[in-house]
Design a protein around this motif. Sequence first.
Motif, PDB file in Angstrom:
ATOM      1  N   TRP A   1      36.971  -2.486 -73.122  1.00 14.21           N
ATOM      2  CA  TRP A   1      35.604  -3.008 -73.097  1.00 14.21           C
ATOM      3  C   TRP A   1      34.620  -1.991 -72.551  1.00 14.21           C
ATOM      4  CZ3 TRP A   1      33.920  -8.563 -73.043  1.00 14.21           C
ATOM      5  CH2 TRP A   1      34.791  -9.348 -73.783  1.00 14.21           C
TER       6      TRP A   1
ATOM      7  N   ASN B   1      28.979  -5.111 -81.528  1.00  9.79           N
ATOM      8  CA  ASN B   1      29.993  -5.809 -80.725  1.00  9.79           C
ATOM      9  C   ASN B   1      30.428  -4.973 -79.534  1.00  9.79           C
ATOM     10  OD1 ASN B   1      29.957  -8.020 -82.423  1.00  9.79           O
ATOM     11  ND2 ASN B   1      31.676  -7.305 -83.668  1.00  9.79           N
ATOM     12  N   ASN B   2      30.607  -3.674 -79.775  1.00 15.50           N
ATOM     13  CA  ASN B   2      30.985  -2.792 -78.663  1.00 15.50           C
ATOM     14  C   ASN B   2      29.892  -2.749 -77.593  1.00 15.50           C
ATOM     15  OD1 ASN B   2      33.429  -2.126 -79.827  1.00 15.50           O
ATOM     16  ND2 ASN B   2      32.609  -0.318 -80.887  1.00 15.50           N
TER      17      ASN B   2
ATOM     18  N   LEU C   1      38.721  -3.651 -67.105  1.00 16.00           N
ATOM     19  CA  LEU C   1      37.925  -3.707 -68.335  1.00 16.00           C
ATOM     20  C   LEU C   1      38.075  -2.419 -69.144  1.00 16.00           C
ATOM     21  CD1 LEU C   1      34.683  -5.352 -66.883  1.00 16.00           C
ATOM     22  CD2 LEU C   1      36.409  -6.431 -68.351  1.00 16.00           C
TER      23      LEU C   1
ATOM     24  N   ALA D   1      28.461  -7.006 -71.349  1.00 18.61           N
ATOM     25  CA  ALA D   1      29.153  -8.103 -70.659  1.00 18.61           C
ATOM     26  C   ALA D   1      30.031  -7.578 -69.527  1.00 18.61           C
ATOM     27  CB  ALA D   1      29.993  -8.894 -71.669  1.00 18.61           C
ATOM     28  N   SER D   2      30.667  -6.412 -69.724  1.00 16.37           N
ATOM     29  CA  SER D   2      31.531  -5.845 -68.685  1.00 16.37           C
ATOM     30  C   SER D   2      30.718  -5.457 -67.455  1.00 16.37           C
ATOM     31  CB  SER D   2      32.262  -4.613 -69.232  1.00 16.37           C
ATOM     32  OG  SER D   2      33.096  -4.972 -70.318  1.00 16.37           O
TER      33      SER D   2
ATOM     34  N   ARG E   1      30.058  -5.929 -75.615  1.00 17.05           N
ATOM     35  CA  ARG E   1      31.193  -5.933 -74.689  1.00 17.05           C
ATOM     36  C   ARG E   1      30.900  -5.080 -73.455  1.00 17.05           C
ATOM     37  NH1 ARG E   1      36.112  -4.677 -78.757  1.00 17.05           N
ATOM     38  NH2 ARG E   1      37.244  -4.407 -76.791  1.00 17.05           N
ATOM     39  N   LYS E   2      30.240  -3.939 -73.672  1.00 10.92           N
ATOM     40  CA  LYS E   2      29.895  -3.093 -72.532  1.00 10.92           C
ATOM     41  C   LYS E   2      28.881  -3.792 -71.625  1.00 10.92           C
ATOM     42  CE  LYS E   2      30.791   1.307 -74.880  1.00 10.92           C
ATOM     43  NZ  LYS E   2      30.191   2.549 -75.383  1.00 10.92           N
TER      44      LYS E   2
END
Length: 362
Positions: A361, A299-300, A356, A306-307, A303-304
């Motif tokens: 994120w 998940n992390n 972010l 996506a950021s 998120r990275k």
Amino acid sequence: MRGALGRRLAAATSGGDKTVPAAAPETGARRPALVDCGLYRDGVRLPGAPDIAALYERARREPDAFVWLGLYEPDEAMLTEIAAVFGLHPLAVEDVLQQERRPKLERYEDVSFLVLRAAQYVEHAELTETSEVVDTGTVRIFVSGDFVITIRHGSVGELTSVRTDLEAGPALLAQGPWAVVHAVVDRIVDAYVDIAAAVQTDLDAVEAAVFTRTPGIGVEHIYQLKRELLEFRSAVLPLQRPLGGIVDGHSHQLPKEVRRYFRDVADHHARVVEQITSYDELLASILQARLGQVTIDQNNDMRKIASWAAIAAMQTAIAGVYGMNFTFMPELEWRYGYPGVLTLMLISAVVLYRILRRAGWL
């Protein structure tokens, strides 16, 4: 038959019963199947020629005497000869030939047949995806009032030391064939206790590595330890019922003193069963925790990704607007339009990065 068995025993007993593979790598020679045979009375081994049938006849004639025969991976022909001499039930002999591995206790008229799984801990520098933690073998025992036959398969569970210890302390051996069975079962259960302690050390190391996020400890390592624990569990847990049948003594006539010793073995075995159950639960919890960590890490990572994709999308949007080349766009005629747009793209990227980052994120 007596002569053939006697000659085979005489040729075999010189090697002893050691924990070695069935074939030596250097020579390829198979180790003898007939390991040792002795006649015992009042706990003392009596002298006599190594003729199985003759020793068994003496044991039947003399009071409080019995024969202890040790075999290692006998072939069908030898086992058939042995069965004919001692009158073993064909179903039990078939279990030996088919290498029945599940611990059990059965009674065929005056002969009891016990199957045990011997185990030993395999030392290893560190746990890997293919580490062997527990190795197992099989010990089968035929026992009656006049004889006890131990048959071993695999490199685990040597019995020479058991015979040596019993011969050094004749008080227990004087109790008869079931004293031999107790000594064998006690040695196997003691090995279970040692293995449980060693597995506890492995579990502690894996648990510490998982919760401290030590690199190199993955789900595969935990699964390997779980598989090895499952093999150990399959050897230990089914022994509960045979031990219970021996201790109860409803269908097996044991001397009271030997039954008392068996109760002590059953207590040790029960503690190992409890340990294995707790290990299994702990290992399941460790596995769930590691899977949870993997999910969080994934998940992390998402998120990275996506950021950074959002930051790139902002730059793409700005570049796309100024790449349309419409005729009436005020900025097209602006002298500082190009550096101004680059500055706008840089400022937007920095602002979005900080937002972010503050949100966790990045």
